[in-house]
Motif scaffolding. Structure first.
Motif, mmCIF file in Angstrom:
data_model
loop_
_atom_site.group_PDB
_atom_site.id
_atom_site.type_symbol
_atom_site.label_atom_id
_atom_site.label_comp_id
_atom_site.label_asym_id
_atom_site.label_seq_id
_atom_site.Cartn_x
_atom_site.Cartn_y
_atom_site.Cartn_z
ATOM 1 N N TYR A 106 0.843 -1.197 0.000
ATOM 2 C CA TYR A 106 0.000 0.000 0.000
ATOM 3 C C TYR A 106 0.875 1.242 0.000
ATOM 4 N N PHE A 107 0.360 2.297 -0.613
ATOM 5 C CA PHE A 107 0.937 3.626 -0.417
ATOM 6 C C PHE A 107 -0.055 4.407 0.420
ATOM 7 N N ILE A 108 0.363 4.796 1.629
ATOM 8 C CA ILE A 108 -0.479 5.547 2.558
ATOM 9 C C ILE A 108 0.061 6.970 2.637
ATOM 10 N N THR A 109 -0.803 7.946 2.423
ATOM 11 C CA THR A 109 -0.353 9.339 2.387
ATOM 12 C C THR A 109 -0.124 9.883 3.790
ATOM 13 N N ASN A 110 0.493 11.063 3.830
ATOM 14 C CA ASN A 110 0.769 11.720 5.112
ATOM 15 C C ASN A 110 -0.494 12.228 5.798
ATOM 16 N N LYS A 111 -1.635 12.042 5.154
ATOM 17 C CA LYS A 111 -2.929 12.351 5.785
ATOM 18 C C LYS A 111 -3.642 11.083 6.249
ATOM 19 N N GLY A 112 -2.962 9.953 6.118
ATOM 20 C CA GLY A 112 -3.531 8.689 6.569
ATOM 21 C C GLY A 112 -4.496 8.066 5.591
ATOM 22 N N GLU A 113 -4.399 8.428 4.320
ATOM 23 C CA GLU A 113 -5.311 7.913 3.297
ATOM 24 C C GLU A 113 -4.572 6.953 2.371
ATOM 25 N N ILE A 114 -5.297 5.972 1.849
ATOM 26 C CA ILE A 114 -4.703 5.015 0.915
ATOM 27 C C ILE A 114 -4.718 5.619 -0.486
ATOM 28 N N ALA A 115 -3.520 5.839 -1.027
ATOM 29 C CA ALA A 115 -3.411 6.364 -2.392
ATOM 30 C C ALA A 115 -3.259 5.247 -3.409
ATOM 31 N N GLY A 116 -2.797 4.079 -2.958
ATOM 32 C CA GLY A 116 -2.584 2.998 -3.895
ATOM 33 C C GLY A 116 -2.474 1.646 -3.224
ATOM 34 N N ARG A 117 -2.836 0.605 -3.969
ATOM 35 C CA ARG A 117 -2.785 -0.780 -3.495
ATOM 36 C C ARG A 117 -2.316 -1.653 -4.647
ATOM 37 N N TYR A 118 -1.331 -2.506 -4.384
ATOM 38 C CA TYR A 118 -0.793 -3.386 -5.423
ATOM 39 C C TYR A 118 -0.616 -4.794 -4.874
ATOM 40 N N PRO A 139 -3.376 -5.183 -14.901
ATOM 41 C CA PRO A 139 -2.344 -4.195 -15.246
ATOM 42 C C PRO A 139 -1.603 -3.702 -14.002
ATOM 43 N N HIS A 140 -0.359 -3.301 -14.196
ATOM 44 C CA HIS A 140 0.388 -2.656 -13.120
ATOM 45 C C HIS A 140 -0.162 -1.237 -12.927
ATOM 46 N N PRO A 141 -0.638 -0.899 -11.721
ATOM 47 C CA PRO A 141 -1.204 0.436 -11.503
ATOM 48 C C PRO A 141 -0.158 1.476 -11.136
ATOM 49 N N VAL A 142 -0.444 2.714 -11.476
ATOM 50 C CA VAL A 142 0.349 3.870 -11.054
ATOM 51 C C VAL A 142 -0.563 4.780 -10.249
ATOM 52 N N PHE A 143 -0.028 5.369 -9.169
ATOM 53 C CA PHE A 143 -0.857 6.106 -8.228
ATOM 54 C C PHE A 143 -0.435 7.571 -8.136
ATOM 55 N N GLY A 148 4.059 12.724 -6.220
ATOM 56 C CA GLY A 148 3.907 12.572 -7.660
ATOM 57 C C GLY A 148 3.401 11.182 -8.007
ATOM 58 N N LYS A 149 3.590 10.793 -9.260
ATOM 59 C CA LYS A 149 3.117 9.483 -9.718
ATOM 60 C C LYS A 149 4.100 8.402 -9.281
ATOM 61 N N VAL A 150 3.570 7.407 -8.587
ATOM 62 C CA VAL A 150 4.385 6.365 -7.970
ATOM 63 C C VAL A 150 3.905 4.996 -8.431
ATOM 64 N N GLY A 151 4.847 4.106 -8.698
ATOM 65 C CA GLY A 151 4.540 2.708 -8.959
ATOM 66 C C GLY A 151 5.047 1.844 -7.826
ATOM 67 N N ILE A 168 6.437 3.028 -16.168
ATOM 68 C CA ILE A 168 7.022 4.241 -16.737
ATOM 69 C C ILE A 168 6.120 4.820 -17.818
ATOM 70 N N THR A 169 5.559 3.975 -18.669
ATOM 71 C CA THR A 169 4.685 4.485 -19.728
ATOM 72 C C THR A 169 3.417 5.109 -19.167
ATOM 73 N N LYS A 170 3.081 4.769 -17.917
ATOM 74 C CA LYS A 170 1.914 5.369 -17.261
ATOM 75 C C LYS A 170 2.290 6.599 -16.437
ATOM 76 N N GLY A 171 3.546 6.999 -16.496
ATOM 77 C CA GLY A 171 3.941 8.260 -15.866
ATOM 78 C C GLY A 171 4.681 8.165 -14.558
ATOM 79 N N ALA A 172 4.933 6.958 -14.056
ATOM 80 C CA ALA A 172 5.641 6.835 -12.781
ATOM 81 C C ALA A 172 7.098 7.264 -12.935
ATOM 82 N N LYS A 173 7.587 8.028 -11.969
ATOM 83 C CA LYS A 173 8.998 8.401 -11.926
ATOM 84 C C LYS A 173 9.687 7.834 -10.682
ATOM 85 N N LEU A 174 8.893 7.459 -9.691
ATOM 86 C CA LEU A 174 9.404 6.859 -8.460
ATOM 87 C C LEU A 174 8.775 5.481 -8.323
#
Length: 295
Positions: A106-118, A139-143, A148-151, A168-174
């Protein structure tokens, strides 16, 4: 100007089947990272239970996944820090014909919200394939995240350049990779040639993936006592420099480093990888499998 993020990569030795003890240790690292003004903290794969699927209590322990996910959400909000809490093994549909164990990051934001799940796609060997269910052809998701956009990828996904290309093609840089990778994952034949073969694999692939995708990678692996096979080598990698920081092969610990996203733009301007991937006439736009009519 591109942002600079302060990243904490955490290398833990998860004690088998000690959910609460492992969580408290992880939380202590994260609170320390927050006090040092880190924007992101990343934990290893299987950090809550270790990987002990043959333990008769393992599956029941995995049924508590929501409790610990909520704890991390609360911790992220309390500490105002983004967290990727390694992976959490989730038991779904317990006791039914569709029962399954999922290995989830999971990617959990600094506000305690789930931004992504893989859900882990590329399962390692027979032991994971026997116990876990893969995300298969999803598909591999980008969040979209505060960074920014994270995979997200998990452990053995690292071996597949196609996974990175899709992100990367979906915009992830990190790209963030929680991992439980050991030196003993190598075959006896490989170990006879090089006892540190898996360390070479990790160092080589992480640096290569940064260059070939003009991306940054945060790689958090498990560590542990010397002689027990832990590979460690948790690191933050970028093009040009390779590892900005790199933990040892065994010990627990945390490293905090400034990740300057401008480096990615300099590398992209030079190599133009993402630019070429976006072209309509990109000549590697192919399928890995033949159409069914040709099988």
């Amino acid at each position: 100007m591109a942002p600079v993020y302060k990243v904490a990569v955490i290398q833990m030795h998860p004690k088998p089947m000690q959910l609460e003890q492992n969580f408290e240790k992880a939380a202590s690292f994260i609170r320390s990272a927050s006090k040092q003004n880190s924007d992101l903290a990343v934990l290893p794969e299987y950090h809550l239970l270790n990987w002990v699927p043959h333990d008769k209590k393992f599956k029941e322990a995995c049924s508590h996944w929501e409790e610990y996910l909520n704890k991390y959400m609360n911790l992220a909000k309390e500490c105002a820090i983004n967290i990727v809490p390694g992976t959490i093994v989730e038991l779904h549909n317990a006791g039914t014909p569709t029962e399954m164990l999922l290995n989830v990051a999971y990617f959990i934001t600094n506000k305690g919200e789930i931004a992504g799940r893989y859900e882990k796609k590329n399962l390692w060997g027979d032991i994971e394939r026997l116990h876990l269910t893969s995300s298969s052809t999803e598909p591999h998701p980008v969040f979209d995240t505060p960074l920014g956009k994270v995979g997200l990828l998990i452990c053995w996904d690292l071996a597949f350049p196609e996974a990175f290309r899709e992100l990367i093609t979906k915009g992830a840089k990190l790209i963030i990779i929680p991992t439980f990778w050991t030196l003993s994952d190598c075959s006896p034949e490989g170990l006879a040639i090089n006892p540190s073969s898996e360390g070479l694999f990790l160092d080589s692939m992480l640096t290569a993936r940064c260059f070939e995708n003009t991306c940054a990678i945060v790689f958090a692996n498990a560590g542990g006592p010397s002689g027990k096979g832990y590979a460690g080598l948790s690191q933050v990698c970028i093009p040009y420099a390779g590892p900005l920081v790199r933990l040892g092969s065994h010990a627990e610990g945390m490293a905090i480093v400034d990740l300057d996203m401008a480096v990615l733009e300099h590398a992209e301007k030079n190599y133009q990888v993402r630019h070429d991937l976006a072209r309509s006439d990109w000549h590697y736009e192919y399928r890995h499998r033949s159409p069914k009519s040709r099988l």
